[in-house]
Design a protein around this motif. Structure first.
Motif, PDB file in Angstrom:
ATOM      1  N   THR A   1       0.696  -1.152   0.045  1.00  0.00           N
ATOM      2  CA  THR A   1      -0.170  -0.135  -0.010  1.00  0.00           C
ATOM      3  C   THR A   1       0.915   1.265  -0.020  1.00  0.00           C
TER       4      THR A   1
ATOM      5  N   THR B   1       2.381  12.187  11.947  1.00  0.00           N
ATOM      6  CA  THR B   1       1.226  13.075  11.683  1.00  0.00           C
ATOM      7  C   THR B   1       1.638  14.413  11.809  1.00  0.00           C
TER       8      THR B   1
ATOM      9  N   LEU C   1      -5.326   6.146   5.354  1.00  0.00           N
ATOM     10  CA  LEU C   1      -6.430   6.430   4.342  1.00  0.00           C
ATOM     11  C   LEU C   1      -7.814   6.548   4.798  1.00  0.00           C
ATOM     12  N   ALA C   2      -7.947   6.282   5.949  1.00  0.00           N
ATOM     13  CA  ALA C   2      -9.177   6.712   6.597  1.00  0.00           C
ATOM     14  C   ALA C   2      -9.748   8.039   6.824  1.00  0.00           C
ATOM     15  N   LYS C   3      -8.604   8.911   6.611  1.00  0.00           N
ATOM     16  CA  LYS C   3      -8.805  10.424   6.798  1.00  0.00           C
ATOM     17  C   LYS C   3      -9.410  10.942   5.659  1.00  0.00           C
ATOM     18  N   HIS C   4      -9.097  10.243   4.463  1.00  0.00           N
ATOM     19  CA  HIS C   4      -9.700  10.593   3.255  1.00  0.00           C
ATOM     20  C   HIS C   4      -9.304  11.726   2.550  1.00  0.00           C
TER      21      HIS C   4
ATOM     22  N   ALA D   1      -3.559   2.133   7.033  1.00  0.00           N
ATOM     23  CA  ALA D   1      -5.060   2.158   6.891  1.00  0.00           C
ATOM     24  C   ALA D   1      -5.591   3.504   7.723  1.00  0.00           C
ATOM     25  N   PRO D   2      -4.811   3.805   9.050  1.00  0.00           N
ATOM     26  CA  PRO D   2      -5.444   5.047   9.509  1.00  0.00           C
ATOM     27  C   PRO D   2      -5.463   6.184   8.672  1.00  0.00           C
TER      28      PRO D   2
ATOM     29  N   ASN E   1       1.133  -2.407   5.579  1.00  0.00           N
ATOM     30  CA  ASN E   1      -0.399  -2.188   5.181  1.00  0.00           C
ATOM     31  C   ASN E   1      -1.245  -1.841   6.303  1.00  0.00           C
ATOM     32  N   SER E   2      -0.933  -2.356   7.136  1.00  0.00           N
ATOM     33  CA  SER E   2      -1.863  -2.122   8.525  1.00  0.00           C
ATOM     34  C   SER E   2      -1.716  -0.750   9.086  1.00  0.00           C
TER      35      SER E   2
ATOM     36  N   GLU F   1      -1.168  17.383   6.537  1.00  0.00           N
ATOM     37  CA  GLU F   1      -2.513  17.140   6.457  1.00  0.00           C
ATOM     38  C   GLU F   1      -3.396  18.081   5.837  1.00  0.00           C
TER      39      GLU F   1
END
Length: 412
Positions: free
Chosen positions: A45, A180, A79-82, A76-77, A72-73, A185
């Motif tokens: 990913t 982060t 990508l969840a922010k779109h 995930a967080p 990959n795991s 972002e």
């Protein structure tokens, strides 16, 4: 006999020089981050988004760099922010450090900590101190990473393992979480659409722009490539005018190939071109035996594009803003796939070497090999370093053959 030993000594020196020729040239990049990560499915990913955001190409063109990869795991967080693709690009830039940090160096930080500049900071897009990453070597071998603008309460990411180290060019290490950063972002407005032909027409490349407009399929190919990264070398109006008789003699497919030959499906800023040498593929490259590539060479501030037919020089910049760059060149780029390599008639032919007829080689002695000529050159020289090595080899073979001839004539 002593004369023979003197000649053999000269041959030995030439052989040593031949071996040193490639080593004297500037080093070139030999890594591909996409291929490196492809050997580790757990980073698929992360690897995909490096390509989608065009960062993979930037990594491959840089030296002295560290990539902080996440599995990959851990992706995930994020990508969840779109996030938009441009914001995602900035976050991933934060994971590309403009310095080399191998596992050994991470555990031997002076004072136990370091502040590293990321690509987000180095590109000038990060305001203030954002874009810097704090690295800390804790007791018991734990190393953590955290963005300087992460804010209170933000958790640091920890070093997991070294994935690939190529001292001191590239280090790929795994960390356990995404770094982060509020600034990274933050929403980024999409780039304004670029009208290539309009830009060219206003900046001295109207004749070339008109040729693109005259072939809708070629123009669409250029436009469709912009979002993924595109560099165009457009010949100035005077160069196109002088070339038009040749252009008119090309077939329809030949004309399309020549126009596509002036586009490279990768974004290269002028600074990238000034700091890297090597062969590049073009929009005309189709994977067949006809490669349609040329070599980028630089000498200080001067950047040239060398085909087998002509050498063109970049004269000015029309636009240089990721993902597109357009540069004006002083000649139409002529691919060898469409034009024959003309013999150089500007230099006088070398005078024949006189051979004393009264001196004959011993019976049964083979004649020395003839020096390699241009017609014996490989059909496709893929890299400038290889070409230099081959040319150096030809020079040495010719020199050795000459020395051998002198030996045959002068000794026996």
């Amino acid at each position: 006999m002593r004369r023979l030993w003197d000649i053999l000594a000269v041959v030995g020196v030439l052989v040593v020089l031949a071996g040193s020729i490639p080593a004297t040239r500037a080093a070139t990049h030999i890594y591909n981050i996409t291929k490196i990560l492809a050997d580790h499915p757990e980073f698929s990913t992360f690897n995909h988004y490096l390509s989608a955001t065009r960062l993979a190409g930037e990594i491959n063109r840089r030296r002295t760099i560290t990539v902080l990869a996440v599995d990959n795991s851990a992706m995930a967080p994020l990508l969840a922010k779109h996030l938009t693709l441009e914001s995602l690009r900035n976050v991933l830039r934060l994971h590309i450090l403009a310095d080399y940090y191998g596992a050994k160096k991470l555990h031997q930080l002076t004072g136990g900590s370091a502040v590293a500049s990321s690509m987000f900071q180095a590109t000038g897009d990060a305001p203030g101190t954002s874009g810097y990453v704090n690295i800390t070597d804790h007791r018991a071998g734990k190393v953590t990473f955290i963005a300087q603008d992460a804010g209170d309460g933000a958790a640091a990411a920890s070093f997991v393992k070294s994935v690939k180290e190529m001292p001191y060019d590239l280090s790929v290490i795994q960390i356990n979480a995404i770094l982060t950063s509020p600034e990274a972002e933050a929403p980024v407005p999409p780039p304004a659409p670029v009208n290539l032909t309009d830009l060219m027409s206003k900046k001295g490349c109207k004749a070339f722009a008109d040729l693109l407009r005259a072939d809708p399929d070629v123009e669409k190919t250029f436009d469709a490539t912009v979002d993924g990264g595109l560099t165009v070398f457009c010949p100035g109006d005077a160069a196109v005018k002088a070339f038009m008789p040749k252009f008119k003699n090309l077939t329809t497919d030949g004309k399309a190939s020549l126009l596509l030959y002036h586009g490279v499906p990768v974004y290269y800023s002028i600074q990238m071109l000034k700091s890297n040498n090597g062969a590049v593929n073009t929009l005309a490259t189709d994977g067949t035996s006809k490669s349609f590539n040329y070599t980028v060479q630089n000498d200080g501030e001067v950047v040239t594009l060398k085909t087998k037919i002509v050498t063109a020089t970049i004269k000015s910049t029309i636009i240089d803003q990721d993902p597109v760059a357009v540069f004006v060149v002083d000649k139409v780029l002529e691919p060898r796939e469409l034009f024959k390599i003309a013999a150089d008639v500007s230099a006088p032919a070398p005078a024949p070497v006189p051979v004393a007829k009264k001196h004959k080689a011993a019976k049964g002695t083979a004649s020395p090999p003839a020096p390699a000529g241009p017609e014996e050159a490989p059909a496709d020289e893929k890299a400038s370093d290889n070409a230099a090595g081959r040319n150096g080899g030809r020079w040495v073979v010719a020199a050795v053959a000459t020395v051998a001839t002198v030996a045959a004539v002068g000794i026996y």
